[in-house]
Design a protein around this motif. Structure first.
Motif, mmCIF file in Angstrom:
data_model
loop_
_atom_site.group_PDB
_atom_site.id
_atom_site.type_symbol
_atom_site.label_atom_id
_atom_site.label_comp_id
_atom_site.label_asym_id
_atom_site.label_seq_id
_atom_site.Cartn_x
_atom_site.Cartn_y
_atom_site.Cartn_z
ATOM 1 N N TYR A 1 41.648 40.658 39.169
ATOM 2 C CA TYR A 1 40.139 39.782 39.196
ATOM 3 C C TYR A 1 39.636 38.834 39.546
ATOM 4 O O TYR A 1 38.771 38.623 39.326
ATOM 5 N N GLU A 2 40.949 38.644 38.686
ATOM 6 C CA GLU A 2 40.703 36.222 37.833
ATOM 7 C C GLU A 2 41.378 35.522 39.068
ATOM 8 O O GLU A 2 40.654 34.996 39.185
ATOM 9 N N LEU B 1 41.100 47.047 39.529
ATOM 10 C CA LEU B 1 40.108 46.460 38.803
ATOM 11 C C LEU B 1 40.210 45.589 40.440
ATOM 12 O O LEU B 1 38.841 44.773 40.504
ATOM 13 N N HIS C 1 36.429 44.333 42.079
ATOM 14 C CA HIS C 1 36.322 43.152 42.316
ATOM 15 C C HIS C 1 36.469 42.601 43.267
ATOM 16 O O HIS C 1 36.706 41.090 43.521
ATOM 17 N N ASP C 2 36.455 43.891 44.462
ATOM 18 C CA ASP C 2 36.591 42.698 45.634
ATOM 19 C C ASP C 2 37.935 42.204 45.859
ATOM 20 O O ASP C 2 37.695 40.713 47.027
ATOM 21 N N SER D 1 30.103 48.279 44.968
ATOM 22 C CA SER D 1 30.490 47.443 45.660
ATOM 23 C C SER D 1 29.401 47.431 47.384
ATOM 24 O O SER D 1 29.362 46.953 48.058
#
Length: 279
Positions: free
Chosen positions: A29-30, A67, A71-72, A108
């Motif tokens: 996610y990062e 995750l 987080h798309d 989302s």
């Protein structure tokens, strides 16, 4: 050789420990591009890729797929994670809320519709109907505003299509508990014809060898009323060899219906297991 050259030549599998696995988890996610590069790195062994994809955070127990879905992440990353982790990763409910990757994707809404479609393609109705620790399905977690109607309608339409059971085909195929669970939910929402069709098909099925029912909350039977449970026992396939029932909270009418079925309709029952059932 320069320090940079030594780094480039270093074996990425050396000292492949928990922290490197955790790096991929965070990357989901990062640093999405780094996660994709990791999975595309031919120098990393398949065993280490599998270990990384299946690693779960010690605290939250989130999987990499959960995750990434939340987080798309790009669909390509979702596909890679699913191809490596397989259906067990898709169906996993081991985060602290008991949620699946589909639950996390639905947070989302329409932004994740491609991810939702991909997960449902493999997980099917079992994944859609999976409840978290609070009794909520992924559909329940979609934001309520109209901008998320596309993903909401996709899941509802998938449910409706799956519930259109062909009675004729069921008569020559194995009845399974998933068919009964779908029909019980549809009966609650749209009336009882679907339920009656499945009961009729089940009572004439001849290929089903064993039927197992675990009525514990969260196992797909939450929409089953006591009356429907009694009907179900009365319509069990007469030729089944094994019947296992656990945690049935439907009281003596349910047990009476099962006893009547054994005495009047069963023709081949060899094994009967009843566990933790209210009578």
């Amino acid at each position: 050789m320069s320090e940079q050259g030594q780094q480039e030549d270093a074996d990425p599998n050396v000292n492949f420990d928990k922290w490197k696995l955790f790096t991929l988890l965070i990357a989901s996610y990062e640093k999405l591009n780094e996660a994709i590069e990791f999975l595309n790195n031919d120098r990393i062994t398949p065993q280490n890729k599998t270990a990384a994809v299946n690693y779960k955070d010690d605290g939250s127990h989130y999987t990499t797929l959960m995750l990434a879905a939340f987080h798309d992440a790009p669909l390509t990353l979702i596909q890679q994670l699913c191809e490596i982790g397989g259906k067990p990763l898709i169906m996993a409910t081991n985060d602290y809320d008991g949620r699946t990757a589909l639950h996390h994707a639905c947070y989302s809404g329409d932004a994740n519709i491609d991810i939702v479609k991909y997960l449902v393609q493999d997980g099917g109705m079992e994944l859609i109907n999976r409840m978290d620790n609070y009794g909520e399905t992924a559909l329940d977690l979609i934001p309520s505003d109209p901008t998320n109607d596309a993903v909401r309608n996709f899941l509802k339409n998938f449910q409706e299509s799956a519930a259109q059971i062909d009675t004729a085909s069921l008569q020559v195929a194995q009845i399974d508990t998933a068919s009964l669970q779908v029909a019980s939910r549809k009966s609650k929402r749209f009336g009882g014809r679907q339920w009656q069709d499945v009961l009729t098909a089940m009572s004439t099925s001849y290929q089903t060898v064993e039927m197992k029912f675990n009525f514990e909350a969260g196992n797909g039977w939450d929409d089953l009323s006591a009356e429907m449970a009694v009907e179900m026992m009365s319509h069990l396939p007469p030729s089944i060899e094994g019947l296992r029932i656990s945690r049935a909270p439907y009281g003596s009418p349910f047990m009476d219906a099962m006893i009547d079925w054994i005495g009047e309709k069963s023709t081949n029952l060899k094994s009967l297991v009843i566990w933790n059932t209210c009578v």
